[in-house]
Motif scaffolding. Structure first.
Motif, mmCIF file in Angstrom:
data_model
loop_
_atom_site.group_PDB
_atom_site.id
_atom_site.type_symbol
_atom_site.label_atom_id
_atom_site.label_comp_id
_atom_site.label_asym_id
_atom_site.label_seq_id
_atom_site.Cartn_x
_atom_site.Cartn_y
_atom_site.Cartn_z
ATOM 1 N N LEU A 1 0.456 -0.788 0.235
ATOM 2 C CA LEU A 1 -0.114 -0.222 -0.125
ATOM 3 C C LEU A 1 0.617 1.532 0.175
ATOM 4 O O LEU A 1 1.782 1.640 1.219
ATOM 5 N N LEU A 2 0.780 2.214 -1.097
ATOM 6 C CA LEU A 2 1.273 3.320 -1.185
ATOM 7 C C LEU A 2 0.492 4.184 -0.830
ATOM 8 O O LEU A 2 -0.201 5.138 -1.542
ATOM 9 N N ASP A 3 1.210 5.201 0.070
ATOM 10 C CA ASP A 3 1.254 6.647 -0.042
ATOM 11 C C ASP A 3 1.475 8.341 -1.623
ATOM 12 O O ASP A 3 1.658 7.079 -2.574
ATOM 13 N N ARG B 1 3.248 9.772 -1.620
ATOM 14 C CA ARG B 1 4.760 10.403 -2.427
ATOM 15 C C ARG B 1 4.859 9.198 -2.567
ATOM 16 O O ARG B 1 6.306 8.938 -2.725
ATOM 17 N N ARG C 1 5.854 5.820 -0.926
ATOM 18 C CA ARG C 1 6.466 5.239 0.320
ATOM 19 C C ARG C 1 4.656 4.433 0.419
ATOM 20 O O ARG C 1 4.404 4.422 0.833
ATOM 21 N N VAL C 2 6.087 3.179 0.921
ATOM 22 C CA VAL C 2 5.520 2.207 1.285
ATOM 23 C C VAL C 2 4.598 2.520 2.584
ATOM 24 O O VAL C 2 5.439 1.946 3.954
ATOM 25 N N THR C 3 3.164 2.390 2.921
ATOM 26 C CA THR C 3 2.840 2.536 4.486
ATOM 27 C C THR C 3 2.453 1.031 4.875
ATOM 28 O O THR C 3 2.334 0.989 5.864
ATOM 29 N N THR C 4 1.964 0.198 4.555
ATOM 30 C CA THR C 4 1.932 -0.876 4.523
ATOM 31 C C THR C 4 1.925 -2.676 3.242
ATOM 32 O O THR C 4 2.145 -2.481 2.892
ATOM 33 N N THR C 5 2.543 -3.750 4.048
ATOM 34 C CA THR C 5 3.237 -4.577 3.265
ATOM 35 C C THR C 5 1.891 -5.738 3.432
ATOM 36 O O THR C 5 2.357 -6.064 5.158
ATOM 37 N N TRP D 1 -6.879 3.297 4.167
ATOM 38 C CA TRP D 1 -6.029 4.013 3.747
ATOM 39 C C TRP D 1 -6.807 5.805 3.479
ATOM 40 O O TRP D 1 -7.996 5.910 3.715
ATOM 41 N N ASP D 2 -5.487 6.419 3.280
ATOM 42 C CA ASP D 2 -5.635 7.572 2.868
ATOM 43 C C ASP D 2 -5.730 8.653 1.424
ATOM 44 O O ASP D 2 -5.949 7.329 0.603
ATOM 45 N N SER E 1 -4.177 6.871 -2.474
ATOM 46 C CA SER E 1 -3.392 5.594 -1.444
ATOM 47 C C SER E 1 -3.129 4.872 -2.689
ATOM 48 O O SER E 1 -4.224 4.910 -3.953
#
Length: 510
Positions: free
Chosen positions: A405-407, A409, A411-415, A440-441, A444
């Motif tokens: 899960l990417l934000d 920008r 970046r990996v927020t959750t794997t 998620w935000d 995402s």
């Protein structure tokens, strides 16, 4: 000089004795005869190298003996020297006509006789060298697998080797003296002699000399067979001789026909296979490219290692607006793998339409695959559903690489690790593993991929890997992220062919 075997013939025993002593002193072997009849008999049994022959003798004179001796020496020259007291010119002429090679009058001048013997010795040595050379050539010729046929300018066969008898079935005695046309079919035979004569008269032999060409040859038993012939020419004693080297190519032609038949069968099989594959591909395309994959929030790519991909992607919306995505990777690749995942598609679309949970869909897919797949075959799956209204989702990963899960920008927020078995190995009651819930935000994105993407190698056998994927999305906007991953993968591979199917899905969560 090598010694000779000399037959000395004289009805005077004193003369014979003197000749015997003289010849032995010169190192020769001596055979004695006292009349022409005895000389002929001993010549036939002893095969001397040279004959010293008196003319005036009882029983049979020297002239008759010389004629009979010469008649027995067709294949080999044996010199005959007359020794006689008859010294008139007509005696000399008669002696030479009888076949004598020289004439010496009595009383014998032994100095002259010795000189004549040395001369004959040299001639016999040259004859023997020529015979030995001819035998070597004949031995080589007879051991050549091809037929070697020599003809004169009129196309009459002069000589053949042993292979000619084997290839054509005729013996050498049946061939020599006959027209070369007997080795050809009738339609080729007609007019051959005229063509050969025309070539020789107009010096047109150069058009065929040295060139190999295919012909049809005739066997003694009447059947025809394919052959090649190469013709060369020599001039012996001002007479042109044509030498034909003939090779039976029956086996070669049979092999060529077999190869052509095999090639035709292979081409037919290839064409049929291509037709069947095209049909299968169209059917697969129809099954794979459903409407759900056109959802604007989804971007995906499937790159098959062969014509067919064992990786599939699917997407669908339920009646209450929930968005489902599936990435499946069957064992192997190609048509067999593609067929393995078809049941997954049908079940996925039927159950998502009914708004079933991820757990229910996984369980049903596993049961179907367990019952239909052979042992050793299974399907790795990542299945996720997203509820846009509540910004809540759930995901199940079994056998495929972890999902991310990417934000906003990149970046990996959750794997989401692969903690479950692939589908089709154990029963649904043994499968276990509940889906993982997530939220998620804004902006995402969810990234799913098959192991073919992570295991793609460069020329140095280095894998693209998780590091390559994360590096490709870092500090990127959601809109450009998908293309950045594909570009990074292509740059990494540097035209190295993929060893496995590659699939990638990027889902906008909001």
């Amino acid at each position: 000089m090598t010694k000779m075997k000399v037959l000395a013939v004289d009805d005077n025993r004193t003369n014979l004795h003197i000749l015997q002593i003289f010849l032995k002193k010169l190192g020769h072997d001596v055979i004695l005869a006292e009349n022409g009849e005895e000389a002929v008999r001993k010549f036939e049994t002893e095969l001397p190298d040279l004959v010293l022959l008196d003319i005036m003798m009882p029983v049979m004179d020297g002239f008759e003996a010389a004629r009979r001796i010469k008649a027995m020496t067709r294949d080999r020259w044996t010199p005959v020297i007359f020794l006689s007291a008859l010294n008139r010119d007509e005696n000399l002429v008669e002696g030479l006509d009888a076949g004598a090679d020289d004439y010496l009058t009595k009383p014998i001048n032994f100095v002259v006789l010795e000189a004549k013997l040395r001369s004959m010795q040299r001639s016999l040595a040259m004859q023997q060298a020529a015979i030995d050379s001819l035998r070597r050539v004949q031995a080589i010729s007879d051991n050549v697998l091809d037929a070697i046929v020599t003809t004169d300018e009129q196309g009459i066969i002069v000589s053949v080797n042993d292979s000619t008898e084997r290839i054509f079935g005729w013996s050498s005695s049946e061939l020599i003296g006959q027209s070369i046309g007997m080795l050809m079919p009738p339609d080729t035979r007609e007019g051959h002699a005229e063509r050969v004569a025309a070539y020789c008269r107009e010096d047109r032999a150069s058009r065929v000399v040295g060139q190999e060409r295919e012909v049809v040859a005739a066997h003694k038993d009447g059947h025809y067979f394919p052959a090649t012939i190469a013709i060369s020419q020599v001039v012996l004693d001002s007479q042109r001789m044509l030498i034909g080297v003939v090779r039976d190519i029956t086996e070669r032609k049979q092999t060529e026909r077999q190869l052509r038949d095999n090639a035709r069968q292979l081409q037919n099989y290839y064409d049929q296979t291509q037709t069947e594959q095209q049909l299968a591909l169209r059917l697969m395309e129809k099954q794979l490219h459903r409407v759900g994959l056109q959802d604007p929030r989804l971007r995906y790519r499937v790159i098959p290692a062969e014509h067919f991909s064992g990786d599939i992607v699917a997407a669908a919306r339920s009646t209450d607006g929930r968005f489902y995505v599936l990435l499946a990777d069957a064992t192997g690749h190609g048509l067999a793998a593609a067929i393995s995942v078809l049941p997954v598609l049908a079940l996925f679309y039927r159950m998502t339409k009914r708004n079933r949970s991820v757990q229910e869909i996984v369980s049903e897919l596993n049961q179907q695959l367990k019952e239909s797949m052979p042992v050793g075959r299974f399907v790795a799956v990542t299945l996720a559903s997203l509820d846009e209204a509540s910004r809540r989702g759930e995901i199940w990963v079994g056998g495929t690489p972890e999902a991310f899960l990417l934000d906003a920008r990149g970046r990996v927020t959750t794997t989401f690790p692969s903690t479950n078995l692939p589908l089709g190995i154990v029963s649904s009651t043994e499968l276990g593993g509940a889906p993982q819930a997530f939220t998620w935000d804004a902006e995402s994105q969810l990234v799913l991929c098959s192991d073919g993407l992570l295991e793609a190698t460069n020329p140095g056998a280095e894998q693209f890997g998780k590091i390559g994927l994360i590096a490709a999305v870092a500090d990127t906007s959601p809109r450009e992220r998908f293309e950045r991953i594909l570009t990074a993968l292509e740059t990494h591979q540097k035209n190295c062919p993929a060893s496995d199917d590659v699939s990638l899905m990027l889902i906008d969560c909001a």
